[in-house]
Design a protein around this motif. Structure first.
Motif, PDB file in Angstrom:
ATOM      1  N   GLU A 180     -13.054   4.426  -3.599  1.00  0.00           N
ATOM      2  CA  GLU A 180     -11.860   4.218  -4.433  1.00  0.00           C
ATOM      3  C   GLU A 180     -10.596   4.039  -3.590  1.00  0.00           C
ATOM      4  O   GLU A 180      -9.526   3.781  -4.137  1.00  0.00           O
ATOM      5  CB  GLU A 180     -11.731   5.358  -5.449  1.00  0.00           C
ATOM      6  N   ASP A 181     -10.717   4.174  -2.301  1.00  0.00           N
ATOM      7  CA  ASP A 181      -9.612   3.887  -1.371  1.00  0.00           C
ATOM      8  C   ASP A 181     -10.207   3.105  -0.208  1.00  0.00           C
ATOM      9  O   ASP A 181     -10.200   3.530   0.939  1.00  0.00           O
ATOM     10  CB  ASP A 181      -9.007   5.212  -0.890  1.00  0.00           C
ATOM     11  N   HIS A 225      -9.162   2.147   3.833  1.00  0.00           N
ATOM     12  CA  HIS A 225      -8.896   3.134   4.866  1.00  0.00           C
ATOM     13  C   HIS A 225     -10.193   3.780   5.343  1.00  0.00           C
ATOM     14  O   HIS A 225     -11.127   3.970   4.563  1.00  0.00           O
ATOM     15  CB  HIS A 225      -7.950   4.214   4.328  1.00  0.00           C
ATOM     16  N   THR A 282      -6.960   1.170   9.131  1.00  0.00           N
ATOM     17  CA  THR A 282      -6.774   0.386   7.916  1.00  0.00           C
ATOM     18  C   THR A 282      -7.386  -0.999   8.100  1.00  0.00           C
ATOM     19  O   THR A 282      -7.338  -1.566   9.188  1.00  0.00           O
ATOM     20  CB  THR A 282      -5.281   0.216   7.568  1.00  0.00           C
ATOM     21  N   PRO A 319      -4.113  -4.823  -0.126  1.00  0.00           N
ATOM     22  CA  PRO A 319      -5.453  -4.269  -0.325  1.00  0.00           C
ATOM     23  C   PRO A 319      -6.476  -5.276  -0.825  1.00  0.00           C
ATOM     24  O   PRO A 319      -6.179  -6.118  -1.665  1.00  0.00           O
ATOM     25  CB  PRO A 319      -5.223  -3.144  -1.337  1.00  0.00           C
ATOM     26  N   ARG A 331       2.430   2.801  -6.182  1.00  0.00           N
ATOM     27  CA  ARG A 331       2.448   2.290  -4.811  1.00  0.00           C
ATOM     28  C   ARG A 331       1.499   1.103  -4.701  1.00  0.00           C
ATOM     29  O   ARG A 331       0.341   1.202  -5.089  1.00  0.00           O
ATOM     30  CB  ARG A 331       1.977   3.355  -3.816  1.00  0.00           C
ATOM     31  N   GLU A 365      -0.071  -0.025  -2.206  1.00  0.00           N
ATOM     32  CA  GLU A 365      -1.245   0.188  -1.374  1.00  0.00           C
ATOM     33  C   GLU A 365      -2.292   1.058  -2.069  1.00  0.00           C
ATOM     34  O   GLU A 365      -3.376   1.284  -1.526  1.00  0.00           O
ATOM     35  CB  GLU A 365      -0.836   0.756  -0.006  1.00  0.00           C
ATOM     36  N   ASP A 366      -1.964   1.554  -3.236  1.00  0.00           N
ATOM     37  CA  ASP A 366      -2.921   2.296  -4.066  1.00  0.00           C
ATOM     38  C   ASP A 366      -2.759   1.795  -5.494  1.00  0.00           C
ATOM     39  O   ASP A 366      -2.380   2.524  -6.400  1.00  0.00           O
ATOM     40  CB  ASP A 366      -2.622   3.800  -3.968  1.00  0.00           C
ATOM     41  N   HIS A 412      -3.671   3.092  -9.467  1.00  0.00           N
ATOM     42  CA  HIS A 412      -3.220   4.349 -10.045  1.00  0.00           C
ATOM     43  C   HIS A 412      -1.739   4.278 -10.401  1.00  0.00           C
ATOM     44  O   HIS A 412      -0.961   3.607  -9.727  1.00  0.00           O
ATOM     45  CB  HIS A 412      -3.456   5.496  -9.050  1.00  0.00           C
ATOM     46  N   THR A 455      -5.417   5.498 -14.475  1.00  0.00           N
ATOM     47  CA  THR A 455      -6.148   4.574 -13.609  1.00  0.00           C
ATOM     48  C   THR A 455      -6.410   3.271 -14.337  1.00  0.00           C
ATOM     49  O   THR A 455      -6.651   3.259 -15.546  1.00  0.00           O
ATOM     50  CB  THR A 455      -7.503   5.157 -13.168  1.00  0.00           C
ATOM     51  N   PRO A 487     -12.172  -0.695  -7.689  1.00  0.00           N
ATOM     52  CA  PRO A 487     -10.787  -1.111  -7.469  1.00  0.00           C
ATOM     53  C   PRO A 487     -10.573  -2.619  -7.480  1.00  0.00           C
ATOM     54  O   PRO A 487     -11.377  -3.388  -6.976  1.00  0.00           O
ATOM     55  CB  PRO A 487     -10.462  -0.516  -6.092  1.00  0.00           C
TER      56      PRO A 487
END
Lengths: 382, 382, 382, 382
Positions: free
Chosen positions: B279-280, B283, B297, B318, D277, D279-280, D283, D297, D318
């Protein structure tokens, strides 16, 4: 009218210079002004004990050379210690605790309580007979958000608990270490029959059962000593079966490079779930069915009485390890104050019973691992 | 001079309207312009197949009523499909894949590959004989930072791998669900003998072995169906033993309320460790001995060729699930282009071999769970 | 040989029951055993002062009705207080601190120091003349990772600092609040001319200059009172110009719903940058040119002497707000111990000079805001 | 019945080999199968344009040497391009866009739209007259959780917006850079009068107003060129005043080492607040008054129609930069399809109007910075 309580007189066995956990206990005792350190037998040699005592400002006559002298000396004083903190390597927990209890002292003892079930039961019986307070410093259960988690489980906000995952990741023993902390923990003579299992596995087990409220019934375990020459496990993983059909996973390690003190707990129920990490202790994640995730914060909206009773600061002003540890100390002081004013015994801290449960756990895991991971019932739990 | 490659002609079996994974495959195929969808047998009934085909702009004569018609029809055209994507419920993977391979098509097939080892071996043999390309969409291995992790392990930056923890947490089947996705996955006739184990456990197993480079040798497993009436496991936890003494823990679940698609991998070696979360995905955490943690990254400093080959965008922009999935599709296209220009076979994607390994894993886990968690060797791995 | 230092005798002005910050000061003083609370004038009315004193176990004759009585009473005792903590609402800082300094007490005073530059300079002069220790509880500068950040800047690991972003987000005054904490902070008579600016803006300014080592030269500010009827700013944003061409942004607020105590600092240099958040105080992010981000942890690899001197626990055992606060108290005790043994004056804590700088900042911001955001030079900084 | 829409014929100006953003546009156009690239004038020299065209599989006669040839050539074909993507350096946006619009093409143009207000207004007038679709790729507004945020503001879940903080942190221009991307962006002749301000400041401004729904009325700005010799700002910070009394802070930079593409937005209202954000991006944090923080989410519970319309995958899978970019492209295709079937004009994407607003913003900021940070009203906003 005053809510003031006079500080309890505290003596410490172990915890001399360079001992990490002794300093933690002293900070925890000091934080709320509910204890005053009056005596100590702080090291394994009389000379170093006295040096450590002097460094802490103990009067020379109460800086004892041995723990036996300490118990004798304090017993004989009108202003003698009331509470004994035992922060020695594991192998001394049993003799010191037993003698202290039998001498009528209240005790705060580190974990794992003792190496074997036989000793655990003997100690538990002694405590019962003496009627003294006996706390085991399962300090992580002193975190406010752990109390919050337990309260939410108790109130049914998760429904029936189905699954528990508890992890305790450390990496500081990933290589052959020297140094006081590493040395005794990897020495069976001082650490007991379990390595990482005893040192941090018992914390994980206690936290899981404390929060979930479930009785752990069976374990199927694998213990490993990864570092060449190591005589005790430095890694332990196992499957868990709880009463009522709940299942679990427990994995702890001291060879996971980069992990510092990464204790994590997740509890999943039929209606919701909770997640918590010790390295971010002021937050608790709650997921309800078909609802966005909530981040509960210590001192913030949505926390209940159990957490708030353990909280000193407003939300956003983080509390951490020492404060949680101090919550155990404060709870002992509260218990003794309640006893003193005739309000009965109400230990809101882990007791000798919890310590015994940890020994049962440890014993069963060792047996399962020795039997190639067969499921083993927890001793004494039946 | 041009680096242009003509798009491959793609046909799809399964993946009609409302099928989540069919749309993912189509996005993945479209993203880099390396495929053009020319035909489909998109649903289990001819009528709905044709409706779905029309909705995607397929010409009516190439929107087939059944997968058999599709294979026949496309086989007979000079402009026929070259690659068949199989995105049906699990029970159809085997017959469709086998027939497609035997008819000389290249195949991209969903996982778990097939329900039993016997079918897996038969399919593997057919692929070997046909010499066609066969990809299994273990899509998580298409993430750039997973490639980075594997490369770091291969280069020895972690030393020898000691421990692998892989988790796949979902909560969407925490209650009795209806809906197309939930329905077939909990039906043994269509899903096969494994529930969460097959659906996401195989992903976890593949990711763990893909990154660690270790062969999984034994499993000791516990499967649970928590939701009343459910006929397949919705939760699976197990201990792992890898070649060379490495150990592992694998836990997957579809009843963990609030967890969305929370696949996590940690690999611990003698010199360092890695952690990654789906989910990330951009990274990757790296811990070296006695060094501060690094956050690598995607596209950023410190990434190597393996990751960069899978990367489309600069750091901080991303990439995610579809891009990783598209990396599998693109790797198949690259493989076929290389074959076409006589550069040999070099599948940089999970192949039928990986699919077979997943079936071996699934089979062994089912056997272990049926034997109360006894350690079971992976079938075929010896 | 002993490293023991006798506890300093501490008296407290303000900080009675229900006062959040008084309790924090007491925990901070207690944590390391370097202070013993001997006296107090804890509330604004004599009766409540005495009640609060009794609740803390002060002897009745040292639980004073007013701060004047306290100073007189303690001055006259051989065992009188040595250090006075001033934790009253802002408007009392000046008279109490001035009298205490002139009476020869060491002082630990809350911020903002005083409301105007004139008073600030008078107090600074008094401290200089008395030669006593004077600490201002810019407590966030007591965090170990803030010390680490400052040390890294000093060592040139960031190169020349170009930009500083400091933010302090709170939400607790987003609506019209009642309650002791909110009431005096929004009352100009007790809070002084600044609201959020004084309460948390001064923390932000101190942290930014403490870590960056830069002198703040000019501000261009906007102050807002968002809550209807509020007489003081509850939100302040401004652009900053530092010596040597560095630039900055400072924004603080008490109306940002959901933000608890979210103080953040980022410092960007020609060679690297740092980021820190108060709500995750054990971590410091470091970015070097063309290198992966590093997460430095308190007590972990890569931390230097400045951080380690402020550290009590190993990495992963989080320290937090109280420990950082206690670092200020401990540094004062260390300073006084050094003075006592003739080792000179070495205040490793924010002093009256820092307090004066905060007043200069506050004054300039108020002036800029009153002039529609014109750039205003810091008073006294030239 | 079919929901199929034939792909639009797309031509691209700029975006040849090595051009990051051209590839992004192509991925975005390809992802949903709603466009087919038929022509291009991909580079600033005819030879490189044709090479790039060949590399993308364009037929030689539609791989034009100049953008003028492209417009002429495509205009004259029955199967000519319908939509022109303009992905050149900034200085070409105006002539290409104006000519394309006047020739009746629909346009998708990068930002900042044009360098001056005069050109902006001329272009806006041309679009109005032509009646064609004109999208500006403020791609961050294509993120589903940004749509969710806007919808929550619109529905009043935040009450009245009081404060907006928008940040865009990059570090890739922290040193003197060479390379195509860096070169033109720091060259006034190609980038226009603004550096970081135009490149990323306009994104920040657009996102802030898009989500908050507020009109930006005044700015007080500081522009800095930190890298020696740089002719355009690489850092921009400013205070904002919105209609109705809301306040804001905007800070963007390209010299913040270690920051990749760190765009952040927080919106604070009288009843709640939001944070996001880039980069995320999956969310969105929501804080209501006296409620625990929620993490919304993408695809998860609590998201509404606006976000879901932009969502392709279930929660936990994602989506990221390309998908958000593709949402802009898809919205243009939807708009054109609606026009084709007579359903009117409904641009759910940033239009020329938004592009003009960005130029107004940029112009006012430049004016404020030139006037030592005086408050400047947005041109044309009255």
């Amino acid at each position: 009218m005053s809510n003031y309580q006079r500080p309890l007189r505290l003596a410490m066995v172990g915890g001399g210079q360079d001992a990490f956990i002794g300093a933690v206990h002293r900070h925890a005792a000091a934080l709320d002004g509910r204890y005053v350190l009056v005596a100590g037998a702080l090291s394994s040699t009389p000379e170093r004990s006295r040096e450590s005592g002097a460094a802490l400002g103990l009067s020379p006559e109460r800086s004892y050379g041995t723990w036996q002298e300490l118990l004798d000396g304090e017993k004989g004083r009108v202003d003698g210690a009331e509470v004994i903190s035992i922060v020695t390597p594991n192998h001394l927990h049993f003799p010191v605790a037993l003698a202290a209890v039998q001498a009528g002292f209240h005790v705060i003892c580190d974990k794992p309580l003792v190496p074997t079930l036989k000793e655990a039961q003997e100690l538990e019986a002694a405590v019962k007979q003496a009627g003294t307070a006996f706390a085991v410093t399962y300090n992580y259960s002193g975190y406010p958000m752990i109390r919050q988690a337990r309260e939410m489980v108790r109130k049914g906000e998760l429904g029936s608990v189905r699954k528990v995952i508890v992890e305790y990741h450390q990496g500081w023993l990933a290589t052959e270490q020297t140094g006081k902390q590493a040395e005794w923990r990897t020495d069976p003579a001082r650490s007991g029959p379990a390595g990482a299992l005893g040192d941090i596995g018992t914390h994980a087990e206690q936290l899981a059962t404390f929060v979930s409220g479930l009785t752990l019934e069976e374990v199927a375990a694998e213990l490993t000593a990864f570092v060449p020459g190591r005589r005790l496990d430095d890694d332990a993983s196992m499957l868990l079966r709880f009463e009522g059909g709940a299942r679990g996973v427990l994995t702890v390690s001291q060879i996971e490079i980069g992990r510092e003190n990464d204790l994590r707990l997740s509890v999943f129920g039929t209606k919701g779930s909770l997640s918590w990490r010790q390295e971010d202790p002021n937050h608790l994640l709650f997921d309800g069915l078909d609802r966005p995730r909530q981040i509960l914060t210590r001192g913030g909206p949505g926390t209940g009485g159990a957490a708030n009773a353990m909280t000193r600061l407003p939300a956003g002003h983080p509390e951490a390890f020492i404060e949680a540890f101090a919550n155990i100390y404060r709870a002992v002081a509260d218990d003794l104050a309640a006893r003193e004013r005739g309000a009965g015994v109400n230990p809101d801290y882990p007791t000798v019973k919890d310590g015994v449960q940890g020994v049962e756990f440890m014993t069963s895991v060792l047996e399962s691992a020795a039997a190639n991971g067969n499921w083993v019932s927890l001793k004494g739990s039946g």
